[in-house]
Design a protein around this motif. Structure first.
Motif, short mmCIF file in Angstrom:
data_model
loop_
_atom_site.label_atom_id
_atom_site.label_comp_id
_atom_site.label_asym_id
_atom_site.label_seq_id
_atom_site.Cartn_x
_atom_site.Cartn_y
_atom_site.Cartn_z
N ARG A 1 0.82 -1.22 0.00
CA ARG A 1 0.00 0.00 0.00
C ARG A 1 0.84 1.26 0.00
O ARG A 1 0.35 2.33 -0.34
CB ARG A 1 -0.92 0.02 1.21
CG ARG A 1 -2.01 -1.04 1.18
CD ARG A 1 -3.08 -0.71 2.19
NE ARG A 1 -2.56 -0.58 3.54
CZ ARG A 1 -3.16 0.08 4.52
NH1 ARG A 1 -4.28 0.73 4.29
NH2 ARG A 1 -2.64 0.11 5.74
N GLY A 2 2.08 1.15 0.43
CA GLY A 2 2.94 2.33 0.49
C GLY A 2 4.13 2.04 1.38
O GLY A 2 3.96 1.85 2.59
N ARG A 3 5.32 2.05 0.79
CA ARG A 3 6.50 1.63 1.55
C ARG A 3 6.83 2.58 2.68
O ARG A 3 7.39 2.19 3.70
CB ARG A 3 7.70 1.50 0.59
CG ARG A 3 8.90 0.85 1.21
CD ARG A 3 9.92 0.48 0.15
NE ARG A 3 10.53 1.66 -0.46
CZ ARG A 3 11.62 2.26 0.02
NH1 ARG A 3 12.21 1.79 1.11
NH2 ARG A 3 12.14 3.30 -0.59
N ARG A 4 6.50 3.86 2.53
CA ARG A 4 6.84 4.85 3.55
C ARG A 4 5.63 5.25 4.39
O ARG A 4 5.67 6.26 5.09
CB ARG A 4 7.43 6.10 2.89
CG ARG A 4 8.78 5.89 2.24
CD ARG A 4 9.84 5.51 3.25
NE ARG A 4 11.18 5.41 2.67
CZ ARG A 4 12.23 4.96 3.31
NH1 ARG A 4 12.10 4.54 4.56
NH2 ARG A 4 13.41 4.90 2.73
N ARG A 5 4.58 4.46 4.36
CA ARG A 5 3.39 4.82 5.11
C ARG A 5 3.63 4.91 6.62
O ARG A 5 3.16 5.86 7.26
CB ARG A 5 2.26 3.83 4.81
CG ARG A 5 0.92 4.25 5.40
CD ARG A 5 -0.21 3.35 4.91
NE ARG A 5 -1.48 3.81 5.44
CZ ARG A 5 -1.97 3.48 6.63
NH1 ARG A 5 -1.26 2.67 7.41
NH2 ARG A 5 -3.11 3.94 7.04
N PRO A 6 4.35 3.98 7.26
CA PRO A 6 4.60 4.12 8.71
C PRO A 6 5.31 5.41 9.06
O PRO A 6 5.01 6.04 10.09
CB PRO A 6 5.45 2.89 9.04
CG PRO A 6 5.11 1.90 7.98
CD PRO A 6 4.89 2.71 6.74
N ASP B 1 14.69 10.22 -1.16
CA ASP B 1 14.21 11.60 -1.14
C ASP B 1 12.97 11.76 -0.26
O ASP B 1 12.81 12.77 0.43
CB ASP B 1 13.90 12.07 -2.56
CG ASP B 1 15.16 12.24 -3.40
OD1 ASP B 1 16.26 12.33 -2.81
OD2 ASP B 1 15.05 12.27 -4.64
N THR B 2 12.08 10.76 -0.30
CA THR B 2 10.87 10.84 0.51
C THR B 2 11.23 10.88 2.00
O THR B 2 10.68 11.68 2.77
CB THR B 2 9.96 9.62 0.25
OG1 THR B 2 9.58 9.63 -1.13
CG2 THR B 2 8.71 9.68 1.12
N LEU B 3 12.16 10.04 2.38
CA LEU B 3 12.57 10.01 3.78
C LEU B 3 13.24 11.33 4.18
O LEU B 3 13.00 11.85 5.28
CB LEU B 3 13.52 8.84 4.02
CG LEU B 3 13.96 8.63 5.47
CD1 LEU B 3 12.76 8.29 6.34
CD2 LEU B 3 15.01 7.52 5.55
N GLN B 4 14.05 11.88 3.30
CA GLN B 4 14.69 13.16 3.60
C GLN B 4 13.65 14.26 3.81
O GLN B 4 13.79 15.11 4.69
CB GLN B 4 15.66 13.55 2.48
CG GLN B 4 16.88 12.66 2.36
CD GLN B 4 17.87 12.85 3.51
OE1 GLN B 4 17.60 13.54 4.48
NE2 GLN B 4 19.02 12.20 3.40
N GLY B 5 12.59 14.23 3.01
CA GLY B 5 11.52 15.20 3.19
C GLY B 5 10.81 15.04 4.52
O GLY B 5 10.46 16.04 5.18
#
Length: 572
Positions: A150-155, A206-210
């Motif tokens: 569903r989304g790797r960065r959801r947590p 980049d998502t994590l950096q944001g």
């Protein structure tokens, strides 16, 4: 019931049902029921990033299989079984609490070991039982990790959103009776989010950096709000809305503060350090370990001496009461909820055992029970205990007919013994342990403020300075936990001093952020900072030895009022 628990509840229910279905399909439902012990794996790691979650769940699965294997191996000698389950319970309390593994915590591993004693009657070798549980854990691993689709960065997004909401609620609560509690919740949520974004991240993108930039901005908003409160101005209008919008990623975090991505991010202390800290004298984790080390064998021995045939369930009940290290009111409430819930649950279990469902029906019933447990356990533990009891008895006896009356009487009796022993041990032992907890927590905060002072006179952006700030933040979170746990009695005279120390700590944290982010310049000279830090360390040492608190002079202007309030409270 919170809608956010539905995904976890569905995964836990599915993890329980699948092994039963497989066991029924191959003509060995008993093996499928044993494998459901591995389904406890699905109850861990619900808020962890997926890569880290995969590692944690694999570790939990192996640990559960090992606990069942050890329990089965020790079952040949009754007293050996009691000793092994007790040792596993104490070790689980140490590891789970020190490393903040999260719910359901140490109890599950003690329960798995106790279940291993019970399922030894299946005739399978201990290693075979371990492999079955490991297979159930593998199923749970796959189901729990399926959320990544569903989304790797959801947590990570959920954690940042929670932190933003908590900061906004603190800003809204400034000046009200909810301010102190809201401040603690915001600090805890920010710490949790930072752990998820830093400590539990084997990779970055980049998502994590944001998300890290957003959390950094939320830290700055939180610190600025505390600084504004300290000088009497209050947070600027719109701060709460800004916090919410940053958490939603609808506002550029750089409008509040730009994060230096070249700076090495600081996570929590190493695993070895956390485990060593948990064993230090005065550590709350160590206190909980002592309680479990006393209650577990005592509950088992009491059940044996009274002629109850399932002594290991009494041990599990005692561990359940104590493993979280809750305060007196919550411990008593947990004991009452478990006891009443179990007895009511025996009625539901009797109906299921009388029907003796098999195949798909057995899988469906266990799935429904597990789903209900997960939806209720956070807010209504007493009600959840009804279904926990029914599920446990169904798993333990679902493959064969049993004498329902005898089984229910034994289960009710061992739960009564375990709960009674757990509560009694808490009331006796915690009276001595908790008498000094608040004093020691105040001393730890004062020491941490002293360790931070030299950095305030120099560079608050260095790794050493940020480590001191992190340790101070953790010390003040622990202090609030100690404050919440304290009740009328020996702790009562220390409460004003604890509140003053908490205020001093947050003022110091805010000053660190102000100097680091806003480049406000050192708020104190180096010589003055070193001298004042020495006085704080002397005060902390005096608190730990229960000596007369020395005078603390030379406080920097920005914390003079808080230091004065602390010393005045200690004099009183």
């Amino acid at each position: 019931m919170s809608p956010s628990r539905w995904p976890l509840a569905v995964r836990a229910a599915t993890s329980t049902a699948v092994p039963v279905v497989i066991g029924s399909a191959v003509g060995n439902v008993g093996a499928g029921l044993i494998a459901t012990l591995g389904a406890f794996t699905a109850r861990f790691g619900g808020d962890r990033p997926y890569l880290n979650r995969g590692i944690q769940l694999a570790t939990v699965s192996v640990a559960l299989a090992s606990a069942v294997t050890m329990g089965s191996w020790s079952a040949r000698v009754e007293w050996l079984g009691i000793a092994v389950v007790s040792v596993v319970a104490v070790a689980a309390v140490w590891l789970c609490n020190a490393l903040a593994v999260g719910p359901p915590g140490a109890y599950v591993f003690a329960l798995a070991c106790a279940a291993g004693v019970g399922v030894s009657a299946s005739g399978l070798a201990p290693w075979q039982l371990g492999l079955l549980v490991l297979g159930g854990g593998a199923v749970a691993w796959l189901i729990q990790m399926s959320g990544a689709l569903r989304g790797r960065r959801r947590p990570e997004r959920v954690a940042v959103s929670a932190a933003g909401t908590a900061v906004a609620e603190y800003v809204d609560a400034v000046g009200s009776a909810r301010e102190v509690v809201a401040r603690h919740r915001a600090a805890t949520a920010l710490h949790a989010a930072w752990n998820i974004l830093i400590t539990f991240q084997p990779t970055t993108d980049d998502t994590l950096q944001g998300l890290r930039a957003a959390t950094h901005a939320l830290h700055v908003l939180f610190a600025d709000a505390m600084s504004a409160v300290a000088v009497g101005d209050g947070p600027p209008t719109g701060t709460a809305d800004t916090a919410r919008r940053i958490a939603e990623l609808t506002v550029d975090p750089a409008t509040v503060s730009a994060r230096d991505t070249a700076r090495v991010p600081l996570g929590r202390a190493s695993t070895g350090t956390l485990l060593r800290r948990a064993l230090r004298p005065g550590s709350h984790v160590r206190h909980v370990m002592v309680r479990v080390a006393i209650a577990a064998p005592l509950a088992g021995a009491t059940a044996v001496l009274l002629g109850i045939g399932h002594a290991y369930w009494a041990i599990a009940a005692a561990v359940l009461i104590l493993h979280q290290g809750a305060d007196r009111s919550r411990t008593l409430r947990r004991g009452a909820d478990r006891l009443v819930g179990t007895w009511v649950g025996l009625i539901l279990a009797a109906g299921i055992l009388w029907l003796h469902p098999q195949g798909w029906w057995l899988a469906v019933i266990l799935a429904v029970l597990q789903l209900t447990i997960e939806m209720l356990v956070v807010r209504h533990y007493g009600l959840a205990s009804v279904f926990i009891t029914a599920a446990a008895l169904t798993i333990a006896t679902g493959s064969h007919r049993v004498d329902v009356v005898d089984l229910l009487l034994a289960r009710g009796s061992d739960t009564l013994i375990g709960c009674a022993v757990g509560v009694a041990v808490f009331l006796v032992v915690s009276r001595f342990q908790e008498a000094d907890r608040l004093v020691d927590s105040v001393a730890a905060v004062v020491d941490a403020v002293g360790a931070t002072m030299p950095h305030l006179a120099d560079d608050t952006g260095t790794l050493a300075a940020r480590t001191a700030r992190r340790d101070l933040q953790l010390a003040v979170i622990d202090l609030r936990d100690a404050l919440d746990a304290s009740t009328a009695g020996s702790d009562e005279p220390m409460r004003p001093a604890a509140v003053a120390a908490e205020q001093l700590a947050y003022r110091t944290v805010a000053a660190c952020w102000e100097s680091d982010v806003h480049l406000a310049g050192p708020p104190v000279g180096r010589d003055d900072a070193l001298a004042f830090a020495g006085r704080l360390h002397d005060l902390a040492a005096a608190l730990r030895t229960r000596a007369t608190a020395p005078a603390v002079e030379g406080a920097p202007e920005f914390m003079a009022a808080d230091v004065g309030a602390l010393t005045a409270a200690l004099r009183r």
